[in-house]
Design an enzyme around this catalytic site. Structure first.
Site, PDB file in Angstrom:
ATOM      1  N   CYS A  54       4.150 -13.960   5.857  1.00 50.97           N
ATOM      2  CA  CYS A  54       4.192 -12.624   6.455  1.00 50.97           C
ATOM      3  C   CYS A  54       2.798 -12.293   6.968  1.00 50.97           C
ATOM      4  O   CYS A  54       1.813 -12.478   6.256  1.00 50.97           O
ATOM      5  CB  CYS A  54       4.633 -11.580   5.428  1.00 50.97           C
ATOM      6  SG  CYS A  54       4.592  -9.891   6.074  1.00 50.97           S
ATOM      7  N   CYS A 100      10.805  -3.650   7.654  1.00 49.74           N
ATOM      8  CA  CYS A 100      10.696  -4.747   6.685  1.00 49.74           C
ATOM      9  C   CYS A 100      11.857  -4.706   5.695  1.00 49.74           C
ATOM     10  O   CYS A 100      11.994  -3.769   4.909  1.00 49.74           O
ATOM     11  CB  CYS A 100       9.376  -4.654   5.934  1.00 49.74           C
ATOM     12  SG  CYS A 100       9.188  -5.889   4.643  1.00 49.74           S
ATOM     13  N   CYS A 145       0.836  -1.208   0.000  1.00 52.32           N
ATOM     14  CA  CYS A 145       0.000   0.000   0.000  1.00 52.32           C
ATOM     15  C   CYS A 145       0.871   1.259   0.000  1.00 52.32           C
ATOM     16  O   CYS A 145       1.942   1.292   0.587  1.00 52.32           O
ATOM     17  CB  CYS A 145      -0.971   0.066   1.170  1.00 52.32           C
ATOM     18  SG  CYS A 145      -2.291  -1.152   1.111  1.00 52.32           S
TER      19      CYS A 145
END
Length: 478
Positions: free
Chosen positions: A407, A272, A2
């Site tokens: 994940c 991440c 996103c």
């Protein structure tokens, strides 16, 4: 993934300044983070007035028209979102962000990047409190938690409580209630808040946009507006980088400037690591370094760890190109393109289901045959997730470690069964993909590449590598 965005006009901006076209350009720059839908919400700065909302399914270029952008022309602030769905109904229009909610303190708009680990507990708590949800998305859930906290705080302060655009205390309480994973932009009628989870799992950066045109106060050195976005690649020309939102930090952005107003007790940093490997655009900056440089360093280390005697080095375009250049520089083997990428086909990884991913791959690449015939080729890719892309091509070096674990923090990998490296070793993967050999970059090599040029104190650097080693930042309820 996103892409999220917020822009606020400065008090120095000219009255005729419109931020809507700029916002569309910024969302276009974030298109790689989500292609399912896009939305913009604007406020004119008046309390109890309505928000202008423009949303739709598809790419940014398909969602916004001159007419719809015109509806945002009087906005003094906007928030925007490009969606890549992991949780929630895929095609429902009410899942398109930003979410707009009526609260006891007026309207708010929420745009969210990430996925709440163990969200079912928070969802159950909200539903049992009597609050209904119109979607099953984490993003709406966050908005409702904020709304509920606002109502509780106003009730505690009594009937004479003065309602304003300041909901910082309520947002701080919300942050304390949800741990991982989120980056948020939240807009009230006159300001925007930028928020990052205490582990810093998802990216968020702030910039100041300057103009060479004369402004109200005649000072060309004053910012025209302020921007917060998932990546710095979304910053327009003339933007000065201000800062990354720190892990667990709450920042207020208003017409008067950018102000850090709250900081959670730090958690172990878990940014991440796949932002560097694949997700981010190569010209974006994280931790004081450009993504392109990290990917090139991954390629150099891969060449040292997994050398092979070949005639040419080539790439799977486009996110593996920097690693390929690094491999070529280190190995002294010339680079030659062998695959042509159809630029009109989007990223296969972020398609909403596996059938669509495989279909996208078949349309994605063509072979430059004259560069292939009678050549020994080492082909570099950034990663193998499900193995969809690789079935179309052929002698592989992967500039990241094998993905073996799901994940739960915002990437659509929910099962080990989806991950080719979770079920097969390197030789079996090579056989499955029709390659002569497959070798991966080691986890130590990836971490070395990411940390080599980071412009942060060592204690401030930390990355989530759970998809590679199965060690999650917090415990997961399976």
């Amino acid at each position: 993934m996103c892409g999220i965005l917020g822009i606020v006009l400065s008090e120095n901006a000219q009255d005729s300044t419109s931020i809507a076209p700029m916002a569309v350009d910024c969302l276009t720059a974030l298109q790689h983070r989500g292609t399912e839908s896009s939305g913009l919400v604007g406020t004119n700065g008046c309390f109890n007035d309505h928000f202008e909302i423009v949303k739709g399914h598809g790419l940014v270029r398909d969602v916004y028209s001159n007419e719809s952008i015109g509806a945002l022309k009087d906005s003094i602030a906007v928030v925007g979102h490009n969606r890549y769905s992991t949780a929630g109904m895929k095609n429902a229009i009410n899942c398109v962000q930003p979410f707009v909610l009526y609260t006891a303190a007026g309207l708010i708009a929420v745009a969210h990047n990430g996925e709440l680990v163990n969200a079912h507990r928070s969802r159950d708590k909200i539903l049992r409190s009597g609050v209904g949800l119109s979607t099953d998305t984490d993003s709406e859930l966050i908005g409702q938690i904020i709304s509920k906290t606002i109502a509780q705080n106003i009730k505690c302060r009594g009937e004479n409580y003065e309602i304003s655009g300041d909901i910082s205390k309520e947002l701080a309480a919300t942050m304390s209630a949800i741990e991982l994973s989120y980056s948020l932009v939240v807009m009230t009628y006159d300001r925007i808040y930028a928020i990052r989870d205490p582990y810093g799992n998802r990216p968020l950066s702030i910039g100041q946009i300057f103009s060479t045109k004369k402004q109200k106060n005649g000072n060309v050195n004053s910012p025209l507006s302020f921007i917060v976005a998932s990546e710095t690649c979304a910053f327009p020309a003339g933007t000065k980088f201000h800062s990354e939102v720190e892990a667990g930090e709450l920042i207020e952005i208003s017409k008067t400037g950018v102000k850090s107003i709250w900081q959670m007790v730090p958690k172990p940093k878990a940014f991440c690591i796949f932002e560097y490997v694949y997700f981010a655009r190569a010209d974006s900056m994280f931790e004081g370094q450009q993504v392109h440089g990290v990917r090139e360093e991954c390629g150099k280390i891969l060449a040292i760890e997994s050398p092979i005697e070949v005639d040419i080095v080539s790439t799977v375009p486009d996110s593996a190109t920097a690693a390929t250049l690094g491999y070529s520089l280190q190995s002294k083997v010339p680079y030659e393109p062998v695959l042509y990428r159809n630029v009109y086909v989007g990223r296969s990884f972020i398609q909403p289901n596996n059938e669509m991913r495989q279909t996208a791959v078949t349309r994605k690449f063509g072979v430059l045959k004259d560069n292939v015939v009678d050549k020994r080729i080492v082909l570099i890719d950034d990663s193998i997730v499900r193995g969809n892309t690789m079935r179309i091509i052929v002698h592989l070096r992967i500039a990241s470690p094998p993905l073996r674990y799901p994940c739960y923090m915002g990437i659509n990998i929910a099962s080990k069964n989806e991950l080719i490296a979770s079920n097969l070793d390197e030789n079996e993967i090579a056989e499955s993909l029709g390659a002569d050999s497959v070798k991966y970059l080691t986890l130590e090599g990836l971490e070395k590449a990411v940390q080599k040029n980071a412009k942060l104190p060592t204690e401030s650097i930390g990355h989530c590598v759970a998809c590679l080693n199965g060690k999650y930042p917090i415990s997961i309820d399976f």
